[in-house]
Write an enzyme that holds these catalytic residues in place. Structure first.
Site, PDB file in Angstrom:
ATOM      1  N   GLU A 184       0.885  -1.175  -0.072  1.00 36.83           N
ATOM      2  CA  GLU A 184      -0.154   0.087  -0.066  1.00 36.83           C
ATOM      3  C   GLU A 184       0.694   1.268  -0.003  1.00 36.83           C
ATOM      4  O   GLU A 184       0.612   2.238  -0.562  1.00 36.83           O
ATOM      5  CB  GLU A 184      -0.836  -0.040   1.135  1.00 36.83           C
ATOM      6  CG  GLU A 184      -1.993  -1.315   1.193  1.00 36.83           C
ATOM      7  CD  GLU A 184      -2.496  -1.513  -0.064  1.00 36.83           C
ATOM      8  OE1 GLU A 184      -2.924  -0.499  -0.950  1.00 36.83           O
ATOM      9  OE2 GLU A 184      -3.063  -2.638  -0.232  1.00 36.83           O
ATOM     10  N   HIS A 199       1.870   1.917  -3.403  1.00 33.16           N
ATOM     11  CA  HIS A 199       0.833   2.690  -4.062  1.00 33.16           C
ATOM     12  C   HIS A 199       0.847   4.101  -3.975  1.00 33.16           C
ATOM     13  O   HIS A 199       0.911   4.979  -4.982  1.00 33.16           O
ATOM     14  CB  HIS A 199      -0.710   2.208  -3.682  1.00 33.16           C
ATOM     15  CG  HIS A 199      -1.127   1.098  -4.528  1.00 33.16           C
ATOM     16  ND1 HIS A 199      -1.225   1.043  -5.831  1.00 33.16           N
ATOM     17  CD2 HIS A 199      -1.717  -0.001  -3.877  1.00 33.16           C
ATOM     18  CE1 HIS A 199      -1.804  -0.285  -6.289  1.00 33.16           C
ATOM     19  NE2 HIS A 199      -1.958  -0.994  -5.139  1.00 33.16           N
TER      20      HIS A 199
END
Length: 201
Positions: free
Chosen positions: A152, A155
């Protein structure tokens, strides 16, 4: 509705479309979170709802089209203890030297659904940042949680896990996605998928 706890942020959200690799927002660095008010809290509610609908273990704001440095997670660690939370402005620190042990496990992404390839990542990760209310937090992740924290945070820096694969593994990943993408409507998970897949991040 103002939120006062994490529990308040895990309900009342609406399911949003998950962005796909190739969309600009997934490949650009995000803006830092500076306002921890209701606009952020509604985004977090929507992200929790979207992650649940997509049967994921983590979701970054870029995956719902917002270029903001925030992600949510609901993910087990190596002992199968579930951890749930919100990270704003996350920074991941990984072990070095003799403490660094790589775990090569299949990894997938809600923004490239249906496709998995092994990716070696450190089996432990320390993530620091702020929660949804601006309080400093630190989470030490092991197992799948360590992978989720790294995935994450990538990202939010504009990187998808396919960027970390070898050319051969990336081709295999893309072939898998191509074979299965017809199960995922363009607005998935607003519209449900055609069949069940394993959890992705």
């Amino acid at each position: 509705m103002s939120a006062s706890s994490l529990e308040d942020l895990t309900t009342s959200g609406r399911v949003l479309r998950v962005t796909r690799w190739g969309e600009d927002v997934l490949h650009q660095p995000t803006r830092p979170v500076t306002d921890f008010g209701e606009e952020l809290h509604q985004l977090v509610r929507d992200m929790f709802a979207t992650m649940a609908a997509a049967e994921g273990v983590g979701l970054a704001a870029t995956q719902v089209g917002v270029d903001l440095a925030v992600f949510v997670y609901d993910c087990p660690d190596e002992d199968q203890v579930h951890h749930r939370g919100v990270f704003c402005n996350p920074v991941v620190t990984l072990p070095e030297g003799r403490d660094r042990r790589l775990d090569s496990t299949d990894e997938g992404c809600l923004s490239w659904p249906g496709a998995y390839q092994p990716l070696a990542r450190p089996d432990r990760a320390t993530c620091t940042g702020q929660d949804a209310f601006g309080q400093d937090i630190t989470v030490v992740g092991t197992g799948l949680l360590a992978r989720c924290l790294q995935h994450e945070t990538d990202h939010l820096g504009g990187m998808v896990f396919g960027d970390r694969l070898s050319s051969r593994a990336r081709r295999k990943l893309d072939e898998q996605h191509e074979q299965l993408k017809h199960f995922y409507p363009d607005d998935w998970p607003v519209s449900p998928k055609g069949r069940r897949e394993d959890p992705q991040a």
